[in-house]
Design a protein around this motif. Structure first.
Motif, short mmCIF file in Angstrom:
data_model
loop_
_atom_site.label_atom_id
_atom_site.label_comp_id
_atom_site.label_asym_id
_atom_site.label_seq_id
_atom_site.Cartn_x
_atom_site.Cartn_y
_atom_site.Cartn_z
N ARG A 227 0.93 -1.29 0.09
CA ARG A 227 0.01 0.09 0.04
C ARG A 227 0.99 1.19 0.04
O ARG A 227 0.72 2.10 -0.56
CB ARG A 227 -1.02 -0.16 1.27
CG ARG A 227 -1.87 1.35 1.28
CD ARG A 227 -2.39 1.24 2.82
NE ARG A 227 -1.30 1.14 3.81
CZ ARG A 227 -1.63 0.79 5.00
NH1 ARG A 227 -2.63 0.50 5.32
NH2 ARG A 227 -0.64 0.94 5.78
N ASP A 228 1.88 1.23 0.80
CA ASP A 228 2.66 2.45 0.86
C ASP A 228 3.51 2.71 -0.46
O ASP A 228 3.47 3.80 -0.94
CB ASP A 228 3.92 2.37 1.88
CG ASP A 228 3.38 2.41 3.37
OD1 ASP A 228 2.06 2.67 3.51
OD2 ASP A 228 4.00 2.13 4.37
N GLN A 231 0.83 3.90 -3.11
CA GLN A 231 0.28 5.20 -2.86
C GLN A 231 1.31 6.15 -3.08
O GLN A 231 1.09 7.31 -3.68
CB GLN A 231 -0.25 5.57 -1.26
CG GLN A 231 -1.53 4.60 -0.84
CD GLN A 231 -2.53 5.02 -1.45
OE1 GLN A 231 -2.45 6.27 -2.01
NE2 GLN A 231 -3.65 4.37 -1.52
N LYS A 234 1.25 6.64 -6.77
CA LYS A 234 0.16 7.66 -7.14
C LYS A 234 0.56 9.10 -7.16
O LYS A 234 0.20 9.74 -7.69
CB LYS A 234 -1.21 7.06 -6.59
CG LYS A 234 -1.57 5.69 -6.82
CD LYS A 234 -2.69 5.33 -6.11
CE LYS A 234 -3.96 6.40 -6.17
NZ LYS A 234 -5.05 5.83 -5.19
N ARG A 235 1.25 9.36 -5.82
CA ARG A 235 1.31 10.60 -5.65
C ARG A 235 2.58 11.01 -6.60
O ARG A 235 2.63 12.43 -6.98
CB ARG A 235 1.96 10.84 -4.19
CG ARG A 235 0.85 10.77 -3.35
CD ARG A 235 1.34 11.15 -1.83
NE ARG A 235 2.76 10.42 -1.28
CZ ARG A 235 2.61 9.34 -0.54
NH1 ARG A 235 1.26 8.75 -0.26
NH2 ARG A 235 3.37 8.63 -0.35
N GLY A 260 -4.76 0.75 -3.16
CA GLY A 260 -4.87 1.97 -4.22
C GLY A 260 -4.68 1.71 -5.49
O GLY A 260 -4.71 2.48 -6.73
#
Length: 359
Positions: A227-228, A231, A234-235, A260
């Motif tokens: 997840r980290d 995410q 995505k940023r 995500g």
């Protein structure tokens, strides 16, 4: 089987973006990354690509020209980040998959010696970045350029050694968490540079498969770091990456969506209709023609039959569907089967869909 000619109305990049954003599109995209087969037809041996950004790019250009692939790319793949950290990867000259011959972290006390790799100087990361630059420059306006990465759980296993790493889950969990955090940070060093090129990302975490760890271990060790990573991608980039975990991931679909990821790539052991029902309102689905039974060992008719079945089950997925294989393309899959895959997408994946064509 006689190949038919079908005219597309959209370019691959605009088609993919339309599918993933819920906009009208002409047909279902087909995502198969082709390298070895295209290289052979273009006179480039696969071994010549391991240390040459130019040969990687030429092979991808040939894949688009010969097969009509709808995305091009390269990346560290499963062993690349671990190699940049210090693991040794063996690259066979025969048609076979590279593998890790020696691991960077044979003892817990050696952890302090590990360093976040510089993506422009360590391992083969600079080669991938340069090849991506060449692809974006030549094809980036029309064709998606994708870089593929290993998930943190797989990277940690490739740094430590899979058997030792899995034992550590039980006996040294604090050490495992430190190594997983290091794996995320090491991967992000590459992601930050690749993201500057405007490429898309694909993440595969096969060592986190349910065939190797249980649901509780996945939730405790694999999920938070996956997840980290996602995410952060995505940023840093223009969109959510795709996520592939091998095997039967049915019990993990919601957690995979919780990372995500924008697309779930599903193994051919999965029924796409089940996935559509469970998480199709949350993520796009990708898959899952049989890579071995049909693409490698089968005939073009087998490939088309599988592709039609996948389309019938998932073409109306609420968040979009991408026709693809259930896992990676076998290096020795026949070229005619690859042509058949893209023909199936063009012939049977047209919008609006006629479900009777799938029968």
């Amino acid at each position: 089987m006689v190949a038919k000619a079908f005219r597309d109305e959209m370019k691959p990049k605009e088609r993919m973006e339309a599918v993933l954003t819920g906009k009208p599109f002409d047909r279902v995209p087909c995502s198969v990354q082709v390298s070895n087969q295209a290289g052979k037809l273009a006179g480039i041996h696969h071994w010549q690509c391991y240390y040459s950004a130019e040969n990687i790019a030429k092979t991808q250009f040939a894949a688009h020209r010969i097969f009509g692939v709808e995305s091009v790319g390269t990346g560290p793949g499963l062993p690349g980040i671990a190699e940049a950290v210090g693991s040794t990867v063996f690259y066979p000259k025969e048609e076979n998959t590279p593998y890790i011959a020696n691991h960077a972290l044979n003892a817990h006390e050696d952890f302090e010696k590990l360093e976040i790799p510089d993506p422009w100087s360590k391992g083969r990361l600079p080669i991938h970045l340069k090849a991506l630059e060449l692809m974006v420059e030549k094809m980036g306006d029309d064709v998606p350029v994708v870089t593929n990465l290993a998930g943190p759980f797989t990277t940690a296993a490739n740094i430590r050694g899979t058997e030792a790493f899995l034992r550590d889950l039980y006996h040294h969990p604090e050490f495992v968490h430190r190594l997983l955090k290091f794996s995320v940070d090491s991967t992000l060093a590459y992601v930050k540079e690749a993201a500057k090129l405007g490429v898309r990302f694909s993440v595969a975490d096969p060592t986190a498969s349910a065939t190797l760890i249980g649901p509780k271990q996945f939730e405790e060790f694999a999920f938070p770091y996956l997840r980290d990573l996602i995410q952060s991608i995505k940023r840093l980039s223009s969109g959510a990456p795709s996520l592939h975990i091998c095997g039967n991931t049915k019990k993990m679909w919601n957690l995979m969506a919780d990372t995500g990821a924008g697309v779930l790539s599903l193994d051919d052991t999965i029924d796409l209709a089940d996935a559509k029902q469970e998480v199709g309102h949350r993520v796009a689905l990708l898959g899952n023609v049989k890579p071995t039974a049909s693409m490698y060992l089968g005939t073009p008719d087998d490939v088309i039959r599988d592709a039609k079945e996948c389309l019938a089950r998932a073409y109306d997925n609420p968040k979009g569907y991408i026709l693809a294989l259930g896992c990676g393309l076998p290096m020795c899959a026949p070229a005619e089967n690859i042509h058949a895959m893209f023909q199936a997408a063009k012939e049977f994946g047209k919008y609006p869909f006629d479900a009777e064509e799938f029968n």
